[in-house]
Scaffold this motif. Structure first.
Motif, PDB file in Angstrom:
ATOM      1  N   VAL A   7       0.836  -1.209   0.000  1.00  0.00           N
ATOM      2  CA  VAL A   7       0.000   0.000   0.000  1.00  0.00           C
ATOM      3  C   VAL A   7       0.866   1.252   0.000  1.00  0.00           C
ATOM      4  CG1 VAL A   7      -1.606   1.349   1.430  1.00  0.00           C
ATOM      5  CG2 VAL A   7      -2.063  -1.061   1.001  1.00  0.00           C
ATOM      6  N   LEU A   8       1.913   1.264   0.835  1.00  0.00           N
ATOM      7  CA  LEU A   8       2.779   2.444   0.934  1.00  0.00           C
ATOM      8  C   LEU A   8       3.541   2.722  -0.357  1.00  0.00           C
ATOM      9  CD1 LEU A   8       4.188   1.940   4.535  1.00  0.00           C
ATOM     10  CD2 LEU A   8       2.626   3.758   3.788  1.00  0.00           C
ATOM     11  N   ASN A   9       3.811   1.674  -1.139  1.00  0.00           N
ATOM     12  CA  ASN A   9       4.619   1.836  -2.348  1.00  0.00           C
ATOM     13  C   ASN A   9       3.814   1.833  -3.640  1.00  0.00           C
ATOM     14  OD1 ASN A   9       7.589   1.863  -1.520  1.00  0.00           O
ATOM     15  ND2 ASN A   9       6.720   0.234  -0.281  1.00  0.00           N
ATOM     16  N   THR A  10       2.509   1.612  -3.556  1.00  0.00           N
ATOM     17  CA  THR A  10       1.683   1.630  -4.773  1.00  0.00           C
ATOM     18  C   THR A  10       0.491   2.571  -4.630  1.00  0.00           C
ATOM     19  OG1 THR A  10       0.400  -0.310  -4.070  1.00  0.00           O
ATOM     20  CG2 THR A  10       2.334  -0.714  -5.446  1.00  0.00           C
ATOM     21  N   MET A  11      -0.342   2.324  -3.649  1.00  0.00           N
ATOM     22  CA  MET A  11      -1.564   3.106  -3.497  1.00  0.00           C
ATOM     23  C   MET A  11      -1.268   4.570  -3.143  1.00  0.00           C
ATOM     24  SD  MET A  11      -4.755   1.925  -1.225  1.00  0.00           S
ATOM     25  CE  MET A  11      -6.373   2.614  -1.417  1.00  0.00           C
ATOM     26  N   CYS A  12      -0.364   4.775  -2.190  1.00  0.00           N
ATOM     27  CA  CYS A  12      -0.035   6.151  -1.788  1.00  0.00           C
ATOM     28  C   CYS A  12       0.590   6.951  -2.939  1.00  0.00           C
ATOM     29  CB  CYS A  12       0.849   6.146  -0.551  1.00  0.00           C
ATOM     30  SG  CYS A  12       0.022   5.462   0.920  1.00  0.00           S
ATOM     31  N   PRO A  13       1.613   6.417  -3.647  1.00  0.00           N
ATOM     32  CA  PRO A  13       2.148   7.168  -4.793  1.00  0.00           C
ATOM     33  C   PRO A  13       1.102   7.405  -5.891  1.00  0.00           C
ATOM     34  CG  PRO A  13       3.709   5.493  -4.121  1.00  0.00           C
ATOM     35  CD  PRO A  13       2.443   5.245  -3.346  1.00  0.00           C
ATOM     36  N   ASN A  14       0.177   6.459  -6.081  1.00  0.00           N
ATOM     37  CA  ASN A  14      -0.899   6.670  -7.058  1.00  0.00           C
ATOM     38  C   ASN A  14      -1.757   7.865  -6.691  1.00  0.00           C
ATOM     39  OD1 ASN A  14      -0.944   4.935  -9.333  1.00  0.00           O
ATOM     40  ND2 ASN A  14      -1.410   3.203  -8.001  1.00  0.00           N
ATOM     41  N   ILE A  15      -1.979   8.075  -5.399  1.00  0.00           N
ATOM     42  CA  ILE A  15      -2.752   9.233  -4.938  1.00  0.00           C
ATOM     43  C   ILE A  15      -1.946  10.515  -5.122  1.00  0.00           C
ATOM     44  CG2 ILE A  15      -3.718  10.341  -2.869  1.00  0.00           C
ATOM     45  CD1 ILE A  15      -4.534   7.457  -1.979  1.00  0.00           C
ATOM     46  N   LEU A  16      -0.651  10.463  -4.850  1.00  0.00           N
ATOM     47  CA  LEU A  16       0.203  11.653  -4.921  1.00  0.00           C
ATOM     48  C   LEU A  16       0.545  12.088  -6.341  1.00  0.00           C
ATOM     49  CD1 LEU A  16       2.705  10.686  -2.075  1.00  0.00           C
ATOM     50  CD2 LEU A  16       0.849  12.373  -1.941  1.00  0.00           C
ATOM     51  N   PHE A  17       0.621  11.134  -7.267  1.00  0.00           N
ATOM     52  CA  PHE A  17       1.115  11.419  -8.614  1.00  0.00           C
ATOM     53  C   PHE A  17       0.365  12.541  -9.343  1.00  0.00           C
ATOM     54  CE2 PHE A  17       1.429  10.706 -13.210  1.00  0.00           C
ATOM     55  CZ  PHE A  17       2.793  10.850 -13.368  1.00  0.00           C
ATOM     56  N   PRO A  18      -0.966  12.560  -9.370  1.00  0.00           N
ATOM     57  CA  PRO A  18      -1.629  13.653 -10.099  1.00  0.00           C
ATOM     58  C   PRO A  18      -1.281  15.042  -9.568  1.00  0.00           C
ATOM     59  CG  PRO A  18      -3.194  11.905  -9.587  1.00  0.00           C
ATOM     60  CD  PRO A  18      -1.918  11.593  -8.849  1.00  0.00           C
ATOM     61  N   TYR A  19      -1.084  15.148  -8.262  1.00  0.00           N
ATOM     62  CA  TYR A  19      -0.708  16.439  -7.674  1.00  0.00           C
ATOM     63  C   TYR A  19       0.714  16.823  -8.081  1.00  0.00           C
ATOM     64  CZ  TYR A  19      -4.879  15.764  -4.862  1.00  0.00           C
ATOM     65  OH  TYR A  19      -6.182  15.569  -4.466  1.00  0.00           O
ATOM     66  N   ALA A  20       1.616  15.852  -8.068  1.00  0.00           N
ATOM     67  CA  ALA A  20       2.998  16.118  -8.478  1.00  0.00           C
ATOM     68  C   ALA A  20       3.055  16.483  -9.952  1.00  0.00           C
ATOM     69  CB  ALA A  20       3.871  14.891  -8.190  1.00  0.00           C
ATOM     70  N   ARG A  21       2.280  15.777 -10.776  1.00  0.00           N
ATOM     71  CA  ARG A  21       2.265  16.058 -12.220  1.00  0.00           C
ATOM     72  C   ARG A  21       1.754  17.474 -12.481  1.00  0.00           C
ATOM     73  NH1 ARG A  21      -0.833  11.992 -16.122  1.00  0.00           N
ATOM     74  NH2 ARG A  21      -2.486  12.467 -14.682  1.00  0.00           N
ATOM     75  N   GLU A  22       0.714  17.871 -11.748  1.00  0.00           N
ATOM     76  CA  GLU A  22       0.188  19.231 -11.913  1.00  0.00           C
ATOM     77  C   GLU A  22       1.214  20.273 -11.472  1.00  0.00           C
ATOM     78  OE1 GLU A  22      -3.467  22.113 -10.434  1.00  0.00           O
ATOM     79  OE2 GLU A  22      -2.957  20.333  -9.268  1.00  0.00           O
ATOM     80  N   ALA A  23       1.910  20.013 -10.373  1.00  0.00           N
ATOM     81  CA  ALA A  23       2.919  20.954  -9.882  1.00  0.00           C
ATOM     82  C   ALA A  23       4.058  21.099 -10.892  1.00  0.00           C
ATOM     83  CB  ALA A  23       3.462  20.492  -8.526  1.00  0.00           C
ATOM     84  N   ILE A  24       4.490  19.992 -11.483  1.00  0.00           N
ATOM     85  CA  ILE A  24       5.548  20.047 -12.515  1.00  0.00           C
ATOM     86  C   ILE A  24       5.071  20.885 -13.697  1.00  0.00           C
ATOM     87  CG2 ILE A  24       6.763  18.668 -14.271  1.00  0.00           C
ATOM     88  CD1 ILE A  24       8.139  18.155 -11.724  1.00  0.00           C
ATOM     89  N   ASP A  25       3.870  20.582 -14.199  1.00  0.00           N
ATOM     90  CA  ASP A  25       3.335  21.313 -15.350  1.00  0.00           C
ATOM     91  C   ASP A  25       3.208  22.802 -15.033  1.00  0.00           C
ATOM     92  OD1 ASP A  25       2.218  21.476 -18.021  1.00  0.00           O
ATOM     93  OD2 ASP A  25       0.270  21.784 -17.041  1.00  0.00           O
ATOM     94  N   ASN A  26       2.763  23.126 -13.836  1.00  0.00           N
ATOM     95  CA  ASN A  26       2.574  24.508 -13.425  1.00  0.00           C
ATOM     96  C   ASN A  26       3.900  25.264 -13.384  1.00  0.00           C
ATOM     97  OD1 ASN A  26       1.553  26.874 -12.365  1.00  0.00           O
ATOM     98  ND2 ASN A  26       0.959  25.992 -10.413  1.00  0.00           N
ATOM     99  N   ILE A  27       4.914  24.666 -12.779  1.00  0.00           N
ATOM    100  CA  ILE A  27       6.202  25.351 -12.654  1.00  0.00           C
ATOM    101  C   ILE A  27       6.904  25.486 -14.010  1.00  0.00           C
ATOM    102  CG2 ILE A  27       7.649  23.358 -12.081  1.00  0.00           C
ATOM    103  CD1 ILE A  27       8.942  25.186  -9.940  1.00  0.00           C
ATOM    104  N   VAL A  28       6.731  24.489 -14.874  1.00  0.00           N
ATOM    105  CA  VAL A  28       7.312  24.569 -16.220  1.00  0.00           C
ATOM    106  C   VAL A  28       6.653  25.713 -16.993  1.00  0.00           C
ATOM    107  CG1 VAL A  28       7.468  23.353 -18.444  1.00  0.00           C
ATOM    108  CG2 VAL A  28       8.090  22.179 -16.322  1.00  0.00           C
ATOM    109  N   GLY A  29       5.346  25.847 -16.870  1.00  0.00           N
ATOM    110  CA  GLY A  29       4.623  26.949 -17.520  1.00  0.00           C
ATOM    111  C   GLY A  29       5.074  28.308 -17.010  1.00  0.00           C
ATOM    112  N   LYS A  30       5.321  28.406 -15.708  1.00  0.00           N
ATOM    113  CA  LYS A  30       5.793  29.676 -15.134  1.00  0.00           C
ATOM    114  C   LYS A  30       7.212  30.001 -15.613  1.00  0.00           C
ATOM    115  CE  LYS A  30       2.899  29.528 -11.075  1.00  0.00           C
ATOM    116  NZ  LYS A  30       2.095  30.664 -10.941  1.00  0.00           N
ATOM    117  N   GLY A  31       7.950  28.957 -16.018  1.00  0.00           N
ATOM    118  CA  GLY A  31       9.281  29.172 -16.598  1.00  0.00           C
ATOM    119  C   GLY A  31       9.204  29.555 -18.062  1.00  0.00           C
ATOM    120  N   SER A  32       7.979  29.674 -18.592  1.00  0.00           N
ATOM    121  CA  SER A  32       7.703  30.079 -19.971  1.00  0.00           C
ATOM    122  C   SER A  32       8.074  29.009 -20.990  1.00  0.00           C
ATOM    123  CB  SER A  32       8.407  31.402 -20.294  1.00  0.00           C
ATOM    124  OG  SER A  32       7.896  31.931 -21.499  1.00  0.00           O
ATOM    125  N   PHE A  33       8.058  27.752 -20.552  1.00  0.00           N
ATOM    126  CA  PHE A  33       8.292  26.637 -21.463  1.00  0.00           C
ATOM    127  C   PHE A  33       6.961  25.994 -21.827  1.00  0.00           C
ATOM    128  CE2 PHE A  33      12.365  27.128 -19.326  1.00  0.00           C
ATOM    129  CZ  PHE A  33      13.255  27.026 -20.390  1.00  0.00           C
TER     130      PHE A  33
END
Length: 169
Positions: A109-135
């Motif tokens: 659970v700690l290595n599959t279910m929890c990262p599955n929950i976290l991944f969409p938030y991390a992906r959004e944060a990456i996309d957001n910061i890349v956009g703010k870098g004007s890429f």
């Protein structure tokens, strides 16, 4: 009749075991964010044909008997030729309450279910910061954490078997 009673007892025991199991998300948060554009303005003058490298990491920290902090780290490096256009890293964390699982189930659970929950938030944060870098927008592909976990378990088993084989020689 005895077989029926055994089936009922097994079903009752399974229901009792499940009743003691609990999984709850207490908090989701960004633990760390980093963005670097070492090429600076030069990155915007070159033809955009990026080579994207994505690295994942997962860390578990036991807070107390039933609470765990899980941190998913995603590092994305984008290169134009040999030069790094940008590097973005996010440590997306969550606090999870988990009870009633044996060690093997808990590890899964700690290595599959929890990262599955976290991944969409991390992906959004990456996309957001890349956009703010004007890429250009960067949408990371889905990740199969179950497959990654199974692969890691298999590698550990192989290493253990190789270690035992080395000891017998």
């Amino acid at each position: 009749m005895a077989e029926e009673h055994n089936q009922e007892a097994a079903a009752a025991a399974a229901a009792e075991e499940q009743a003691g199991q609990q999984f709850a998300v207490q908090r989701l948060y960004v633990k760390d964010v980093s963005f670097e554009a070492p090429m600076g303005a030069e990155a915007f003058t070159k033809q955009w044909q990026p080579a994207v490298n994505q690295e994942l990491g997962n860390k578990v920290n036991k807070l107390d008997d039933n609470n765990y902090e899980v941190t998913l780290t995603i590092t994305v490096t984008v290169k134009l030729g040999e030069e790094t256009a940008f590097l973005a890293e996010v440590h997306q964390a969550g606090i999870f309450t988990i009870t009633g699982l044996d060690d093997q189930q808990l590890t899964h659970v700690l290595n599959t279910m929890c990262p599955n929950i976290l991944f969409p938030y991390a992906r959004e944060a990456i996309d957001n910061i890349v956009g703010k870098g004007s890429f250009p927008a960067l949408m990371l592909p889905p990740v199969n954490f179950d497959a990654l976990f199974a692969q890691a378990v298999q590698q550990q088993q192989q290493q253990a078997a190789e270690g035992q084989a080395d000891e017998t020689h």
